[in-house]
Write an enzyme that holds these catalytic residues in place. Structure first.
Site, short mmCIF file in Angstrom:
data_model
loop_
_atom_site.label_atom_id
_atom_site.label_comp_id
_atom_site.label_asym_id
_atom_site.label_seq_id
_atom_site.Cartn_x
_atom_site.Cartn_y
_atom_site.Cartn_z
N PRO A 137 0.80 -1.24 0.00
CA PRO A 137 0.00 0.00 0.00
C PRO A 137 0.82 1.28 0.00
O PRO A 137 0.26 2.37 0.09
CB PRO A 137 -0.78 -0.13 1.31
CG PRO A 137 0.17 -0.85 2.22
CD PRO A 137 0.90 -1.83 1.35
N GLU A 138 2.14 1.17 -0.11
CA GLU A 138 2.99 2.36 0.04
C GLU A 138 2.60 3.50 -0.91
O GLU A 138 2.65 4.67 -0.52
CB GLU A 138 4.47 1.99 -0.17
CG GLU A 138 5.08 1.19 0.96
CD GLU A 138 4.98 -0.31 0.75
OE1 GLU A 138 5.79 -1.05 1.33
OE2 GLU A 138 4.07 -0.76 0.00
#
Length: 259
Positions: A137-138
């Site tokens: 999810p960065e």
């Protein structure tokens, strides 16, 4: 014989020649600097113990393996503080795994995201429960899954890696196994038994051959890897320190505080 220890985020146990390193920072095992260093210290402890022949990394938190880096450790922090944390997770963890001299198994019992993926794939073998989901999810946080740029394309191919890393979507354990990202999927109730059985089988192999063979294996597959993860630290830190990234990180950190 059993040996135990804890640093309030990591539980360390040894039984039957297997060291179990359990992540224990509820609710989601988010990685702060103390926790990352706790994992590294536990790996070094296992390396130094002649009674330990294999290592399992697992979670003490139900349905949660590791949510990745603690956003509060990134939001509002100086570039040097961010670099220290990311260097420990990327380079410190890699060095500890390389120097361990003993096989490692990740028993992924629940959601694994970002830095949790880093921790899992640092191991030699990855088993996952059927209900597990994975994700990177960065990009949603305005930062980069930089270490995964290094190894994910090699594992699953450039195009599939790009999709996962730049959409940030989650995917299940069956897809992870089909992509070759994990070894296999295990029914939830059987995960730890399966992991310990496999660890026991590895622990029973000739010690000298295992140590030398694992070292040779790591040299062959990771000749250039350490240099590239050093670069990945810088890639992560450069974007994480920008105002755009910090704005998103602060917003996510505030949302988490008010939940």
């Amino acid at each position: 014989m059993t040996a135990e220890g804890t640093n309030h985020r990591i539980r360390y146990e040894v039984s039957g020649g297997i060291a179990c390193i359990r992540l224990e920072r509820p609710a989601v095992n988010a990685l702060d600097l103390a926790m990352v260093r706790g994992v590294i210290a536990a790996l070094k402890r296992a390396a130094a113990d002649d009674a330990v022949r294999a290592v399992m990394i697992a979670s003490a938190v139900a349905k949660r393996f590791c949510a990745g880096l603690d956003i509060a450790e990134l939001a509002g922090r100086s570039p040097d503080q961010i670099r220290t944390l990311v260097h420990e997770l990327y380079v410190g963890l890699f060095d500890a795994q390389c120097q361990l001299g003993k096989p490692t198994i990740a028993a992924v019992n629940g959601a694994a995201r970002g830095g949790g993926m880093t921790l899992a794939v640092s191991c030699d073998i990855v088993l996952a429960a059927e209900s597990v989901t994975f994700g990177y999810p960065e990009i949603e946080l305005g930062v980069l899954p930089a270490i995964h740029f290094v190894h994910l394309p090699r594992i699953i191919g450039r195009h599939r890696a790009f999709e996962l890393l730049f959409t940030g979507r989650t995917f299940d354990a069956k897809q992870a196994a089909a992509l070759g990202l994990i070894n296999r999927v295990v029914p939830d109730a059987e995960l730890e038994t399966e992991a310990l059985t496999l660890a026991g089988a590895l622990a029973a192999k000739p010690e000298a051959a295992m140590r030398a063979g694992r070292a040779a294996f790591m040299r062959q597959i990771d000749r250039d890897y350490r240099r590239r993860i050093d670069e990945a630290v810088e890639d992560f830190c450069q974007i994480a320190a920008t105002e755009a990234a910090q704005t998103r990180l602060r917003a996510f950190a505030e949302r988490d505080r008010t939940k």
